[in-house]
Design an enzyme around this catalytic site. Structure first.
Site, PDB file in Angstrom:
ATOM      1  N   PHE A   1       0.845  -1.179   0.000  1.00 28.00           N
ATOM      2  CA  PHE A   1       0.000   0.000   0.000  1.00 28.00           C
ATOM      3  C   PHE A   1       0.895   1.249   0.000  1.00 28.00           C
ATOM      4  CE2 PHE A   1      -2.835   3.144   1.945  1.00 28.00           C
ATOM      5  CZ  PHE A   1      -3.928   2.988   1.122  1.00 28.00           C
TER       6      PHE A   1
ATOM      7  N   ASP B   1       2.943  -5.895   7.358  1.00 27.46           N
ATOM      8  CA  ASP B   1       1.709  -5.124   7.424  1.00 27.46           C
ATOM      9  C   ASP B   1       0.557  -6.111   7.254  1.00 27.46           C
ATOM     10  OD1 ASP B   1      -0.544  -3.577   7.104  1.00 27.46           O
ATOM     11  OD2 ASP B   1       0.472  -2.044   5.912  1.00 27.46           O
TER      12      ASP B   1
ATOM     13  N   TYR C   1      -9.785  -0.895  10.902  1.00 24.52           N
ATOM     14  CA  TYR C   1     -11.091  -0.582  10.290  1.00 24.52           C
ATOM     15  C   TYR C   1     -11.510  -1.499   9.158  1.00 24.52           C
ATOM     16  CZ  TYR C   1      -7.732   2.321   7.671  1.00 24.52           C
ATOM     17  OH  TYR C   1      -6.645   2.780   6.989  1.00 24.52           O
ATOM     18  N   LYS C   2     -10.681  -2.480   8.820  1.00 26.09           N
ATOM     19  CA  LYS C   2     -11.062  -3.392   7.745  1.00 26.09           C
ATOM     20  C   LYS C   2     -11.790  -4.598   8.363  1.00 26.09           C
ATOM     21  CE  LYS C   2      -7.133  -1.849   4.949  1.00 26.09           C
ATOM     22  NZ  LYS C   2      -7.840  -1.128   3.893  1.00 26.09           N
TER      23      LYS C   2
ATOM     24  N   ARG D   1     -12.849  -4.638  -6.530  1.00 25.17           N
ATOM     25  CA  ARG D   1     -12.597  -5.514  -5.377  1.00 25.17           C
ATOM     26  C   ARG D   1     -13.913  -5.856  -4.676  1.00 25.17           C
ATOM     27  NH1 ARG D   1      -7.860  -2.787  -1.869  1.00 25.17           N
ATOM     28  NH2 ARG D   1      -9.574  -1.341  -1.442  1.00 25.17           N
TER      29      ARG D   1
END
Lengths: 392, 392
Positions: free
Chosen positions: A124, A196, A221-222, A367
């Site tokens: 990312f 990560d 938050y995922k 996605r």
């Protein structure tokens, strides 16, 4: 393959009841938990209690009477259980960027004579920007590599490799990398593995202790559904605690914070990785959000998610012009499925208007995240039916 | 001096109605707003809306439909107005420690040939720890000085002074330093002034633009009442934006975040100081908390707070064994009053049991904060009456 079959599967689903633990509007298919998980029903309750009773009635005493002071490590231990870490190795607070910056700096300082910082070129963007920043600050040489070339890079720079920053799951393609095998390869090269886990924590059964991961970070938050900008976590293996030398040294990480001494003396254990005063309201929201996932168990959720994806693959086989970019083998993919199709942005927007919440990575990637905790078999069927109509 | 007089003053107080805007339990005197302000009544309402309607109904679209993406700068501009900054110079997010680390690193990088980092030796511990960390990372010499010796230190290191980190209000004694004059002295020495406004923002009318402050940071949970661990702010004067070179570079600070490019290209303006994904729930709580203060105005609140403190001084004159450490002149003190008395810790605990919430700094300092926004004349009278009984 039919909707009737999906309904039968949904009726037999042992995790079906967990969908009721989340606030998802009727008619909405929440298929981007890889980006922002939906709120658990316990979250607004916990926040109201935190504000009205804890903060409003106890004021400053909340730090002790309501366990605020311990929250970064308490929530850390709960997330630790979800990623295979024994207690006392995870703290929660700050953003993923800050945890990455601090973790990566500390990792490089564990092996100060190693002058090459290796970073996943497919990671990312924030990870890549921070790897460059840390390399510059510490005077290291930054070597970026695609993950599939990482073993070769480790060989090429053997003797020089220090910190190595990798994403466990490719945020674009959903490809899952071999955390155990690559960590071992990094160790053999004399490096320090920093993973990560943002796209893996809560989605995939991880074993950071077993795999001898050195440090890891991940967002809240995922798959942890902690809410927009939920605090991030930092894991550091216990064997490194005594040598963990952090750049962002806040008073909460001091051995005796309230002595307010002149110089920073790091706390024993993972507490030294605490920084400034943690954002308690966001942190307590994250804590409340963990409950359904803990109750269901990551392994069971992952198992269902894998089967949902296989159902998706089968349904997609009937759609022309849609390429599945994500590897199909469960041990080679994370929990989102990436499709390549022309006009991915327009398709995502059309799906959104139909209440099918997915996301896109321009120019041509779409996605879809099938989180077994709150996504059902019928949701998969309906999503593909919508996609079929949009593409037609 | 009598309670009757206090009642008359309270009845004539134009700010009296603002106390109803805060959740403070009946019978509690909230006199430590210098540490943690009480919740504004709008905060739980804003949080419930943020979770149930924004996040729960809009899911990921909240970033656009509910203005989440703009929140760090929107709330930044609102705090900017409270500290005398024109719009576009303040961002909110992360902890004070992180903002300090990032601001101080960027300040030092503005003058890379200046090899001395000067820091206030009386500053809050985190500030001192971070000054040491930044000096080490950038290879600078750290010179700590008491604030009253700062002009002499600037003279001694003229030609070498780079970043200079100062606290506007001494967290122990409540002494207020001359932000305008010292900033000018720092500038004359060729340095870059970084002010920690944690104990000043929202308490004292500040004029950071007018005073030509270079950078400033401050926390959100004291006079801004943003809640435990509320996000902190970073101010950077517009003239520095083009050269602002931050260490913690998150993707939110990128010129084109969603292009997800290989290298970090900083955004124009203060947006480059955005880091990772901000903790939205804590940030929206802080935003809601600002409303009563904005409506009342910092100047009016400060004026009342000054008069409340003068009343406190008059009442304390009758108490033996209590020394007022804080300077009495309004232009030489912040908004908390520090008393020196034996057994300050035991006295603070005894007051707390009586519902008088103050705090202590061991071994012998007791801090009382009279925030005119929600503290009344009768609160001052009652607090001193309790103190008198405790000391007797």
């Amino acid at each position: 393959m039919t909707r009737e079959w999906a309904e039968q599967e949904a009726a037999a689903d042992p995790l079906a009841a967990f969908a009721k633990d989340f606030l998802i509007p009727a008619g909405t298919l929440a298929l981007n938990g890889n980006s922002l998980g939906p709120p658990a029903v316990g979250v607004p309750v916990a926040l109201d209690d935190a504000v009205r009773r804890q903060w409003g009635e106890h004021l400053i005493r909340g730090w002790w009477d309501d366990g605020w002071w311990d929250a970064p490590e308490r929530v850390g231990d709960r997330i630790g259980r979800l990623i295979g870490a024994e207690p006392g190795q995870v703290v929660v607070g700050e953003s993923t960027s800050v945890q990455l910056f601090n973790g990566l700096t500390a990792a490089a300082r564990l092996v100060p004579r190693r002058r090459v910082l290796v970073a996943d070129a497919g990671n990312f963007p924030t990870d890549r920007y921070l790897a460059a920043s840390v390399a510059r600050l510490l005077g290291l040489r930054l070597v970026e590599t695609p993950m599939d070339a990482l073993p070769a890079v480790l060989d090429r720079y053997a003797g020089e490799v220090g910190a190595v920053l990798c994403g466990a799951v490719d945020f674009r393609t959903g490809e899952l990398w071999d955390v155990a095998g690559l960590t071992a390869a990094i160790r053999r090269a004399g490096g320090v593995a920093v993973w990560d886990l943002s796209h893996a924590a809560g989605a995939i059964p991880l074993r950071v202790d077993h795999d001898a991961v050195d440090l890891a970070v991940g967002c809240g938050y995922k798959y942890l559904s902690g809410g927009p900008g939920a605090p991030a976590f930092l894991y550091a293996a216990r064997r490194h605690h005594g040598d963990l030398d952090l750049a962002v040294t806040g008073w909460h990480g001091h051995a005796d914070p309230f002595a307010m001494t002149d110089a920073f003396v790091p706390a024993a254990g993972i507490a030294r990785a605490r920084t400034g005063t943690p954002h308690l309201l966001s942190l307590l929201a994250l804590e409340a959000a963990l409950e359904p996932l803990e109750e269901a168990g990551v392994a069971a959720v992952r198992d269902k998610s894998v089967r949902l994806a296989e159902y998706l693959f089968a349904l997609l086989a009937d759609l022309d012009g849609v390429e599945v970019v994500t590897p199909r083998a469960p041990d080679r993919r994370g929990n989102h499925v990436t499709l390549r199709l022309p006009d991915a942005v327009a398709v995502a927007e059309a799906l959104l208007r139909r209440g099918v919440v997915v996301d896109e990575r321009p120019p041509d990637l779409l996605r879809i995240c099938l989180n077994g905790l709150y996504v059902s078999w019928t949701d998969v069927y309906d999503a593909v039916a919508h996609l079929w109509e949009v593409l037609r």
